[in-house]
Enzyme design. Sequence first.
Site, PDB file in Angstrom:
ATOM      1  N   HIS A  37       4.638  -8.316   5.803  1.00  0.00           N
ATOM      2  CA  HIS A  37       5.361  -8.363   4.522  1.00  0.00           C
ATOM      3  C   HIS A  37       6.843  -8.640   4.761  1.00  0.00           C
ATOM      4  O   HIS A  37       7.464  -9.430   4.040  1.00  0.00           O
ATOM      5  CB  HIS A  37       5.257  -7.021   3.789  1.00  0.00           C
ATOM      6  CG  HIS A  37       3.870  -6.622   3.406  1.00  0.00           C
ATOM      7  ND1 HIS A  37       3.200  -5.601   4.017  1.00  0.00           N
ATOM      8  CD2 HIS A  37       3.045  -7.107   2.447  1.00  0.00           C
ATOM      9  CE1 HIS A  37       2.009  -5.461   3.448  1.00  0.00           C
ATOM     10  NE2 HIS A  37       1.897  -6.371   2.497  1.00  0.00           N
ATOM     11  N   ASP A 149      -4.585 -13.911   3.900  1.00  0.00           N
ATOM     12  CA  ASP A 149      -5.418 -13.985   2.695  1.00  0.00           C
ATOM     13  C   ASP A 149      -5.479 -15.453   2.273  1.00  0.00           C
ATOM     14  O   ASP A 149      -4.884 -15.856   1.268  1.00  0.00           O
ATOM     15  CB  ASP A 149      -4.819 -13.103   1.598  1.00  0.00           C
ATOM     16  CG  ASP A 149      -4.818 -11.641   2.003  1.00  0.00           C
ATOM     17  OD1 ASP A 149      -5.899 -11.088   2.209  1.00  0.00           O
ATOM     18  OD2 ASP A 149      -3.716 -11.076   2.173  1.00  0.00           O
ATOM     19  N   GLN A 152      -6.806 -16.296  -1.130  1.00  0.00           N
ATOM     20  CA  GLN A 152      -5.872 -15.836  -2.171  1.00  0.00           C
ATOM     21  C   GLN A 152      -4.772 -16.873  -2.399  1.00  0.00           C
ATOM     22  O   GLN A 152      -4.380 -17.147  -3.537  1.00  0.00           O
ATOM     23  CB  GLN A 152      -5.260 -14.488  -1.793  1.00  0.00           C
ATOM     24  CG  GLN A 152      -4.156 -14.035  -2.730  1.00  0.00           C
ATOM     25  CD  GLN A 152      -3.720 -12.603  -2.502  1.00  0.00           C
ATOM     26  OE1 GLN A 152      -4.326 -11.678  -3.027  1.00  0.00           O
ATOM     27  NE2 GLN A 152      -2.668 -12.401  -1.722  1.00  0.00           N
ATOM     28  N   VAL A 175       1.088 -12.885  10.705  1.00  0.00           N
ATOM     29  CA  VAL A 175       1.812 -12.119  11.726  1.00  0.00           C
ATOM     30  C   VAL A 175       0.790 -11.200  12.405  1.00  0.00           C
ATOM     31  O   VAL A 175      -0.017 -10.556  11.732  1.00  0.00           O
ATOM     32  CB  VAL A 175       2.950 -11.278  11.099  1.00  0.00           C
ATOM     33  CG1 VAL A 175       3.690 -10.485  12.177  1.00  0.00           C
ATOM     34  CG2 VAL A 175       3.928 -12.196  10.358  1.00  0.00           C
TER      35      VAL A 175
HETATM   36  O1  PAF Z   1      -1.996  -9.708  -1.286  1.00  0.00           O
HETATM   37  C1  PAF Z   1      -1.757  -8.657  -1.931  1.00  0.00           C
HETATM   38  O2  PAF Z   1      -1.195  -7.692  -1.408  1.00  0.00           O
HETATM   39  C2  PAF Z   1      -2.182  -8.570  -3.383  1.00  0.00           C
HETATM   40  O3  PAF Z   1      -3.396  -9.220  -3.586  1.00  0.00           O
HETATM   41  C3  PAF Z   1      -1.113  -9.084  -4.366  1.00  0.00           C
HETATM   42  C4  PAF Z   1      -0.867 -10.561  -4.196  1.00  0.00           C
HETATM   43  C5  PAF Z   1       0.168  -8.307  -4.151  1.00  0.00           C
HETATM   44  C6  PAF Z   1      -1.584  -8.857  -5.803  1.00  0.00           C
HETATM   45  O4  PAF Z   1      -1.791  -7.495  -6.063  1.00  0.00           O
END
Ligand code: PAF
Length: 279
Positions: A37, A149, A152, A175
């Site tokens: 993150h 992800d 996603q 990472v």
């Molecule tokens: O990848 C994540 O942590 C979640 O799916 C997100 C994009 C923050 C949506 O809740």
Amino acid sequence: MKIIHTRQELAREIAAYKAAHQSIGFIPTMGALHEGHLTLMRQARQENEAVVCSIFVNPTQFNNPDDLKRYPRQPEKDAEAVSGICDIAFIPTVEEMYPETPEETYDFGDLEKVMEGPSRPGHFQGVAMVVSRLFEMVQPDRAYFGKKDYQQVAVIKRLVALKHYPIQIVPVEIVRASDGLALSSRNALLHPDKRQKAPFIYHTLQQAKALSSTHTLDEVEAFVKAEMAGDTDFELEYFQIADAESLQPIRNFEDAEHVVGCITVWLDGVRLIDNVEFK
Ligand code: PAF
């Protein structure tokens, strides 16, 4: 850094950035933050004048109530971790995000019919519900998502196209820990002895990539499945080699310009995902 809990307060700050013509980089998260993150946030810091992150464990994307209950939460530690990077951490309550029960649906077509789609019914609808709300509140120029992800990222790009959001989606490389395990908030749920075994997933994917220059796609898929079946600690949910853009399965490595292999494995009751870009 400002910690903001309400939409109204956030709207005031965003209006000030917009009035000053400042570009906004946005990183949505569910907290339990790790270096993955922070990497997204540091990249956003370099590419934008203002950086906003959100920390919200989104109930609508969990199809399993136990998974939602177990999801690691550490809001104070998270706020501390982002304080030197972000200008705003938006940490809303469930009521603040969903004042009414969300009812909208999104047509992601075939993208939702593969891999995580059937495995976690409703998951991407929930992701889209929260991300669309956050995008409309934060109005970022760029939004950053990790390639761990992989599906996603594709879904979010489709969401941006469906809703005509003027937002650039920036996918960022995975990472990894020094032993190769892709960083994930869920790794914290692994017992230390199982955590030690977890890099087996990454090493198997690396071997699969090496094999892909001399073996057929079916043979590579069979190799990964056999490796996972060879250790009873691991339970393979799926390994799918697909066109990296459409994420639809292919039968030969030559069938697509860019090819990805996505894997989901259970270890110690924890669902771990990873992927490898073959070409
Ligand atoms: O990848 C994540 O942590 C979640 O799916 C997100 C994009 C923050 C949506 O809740």
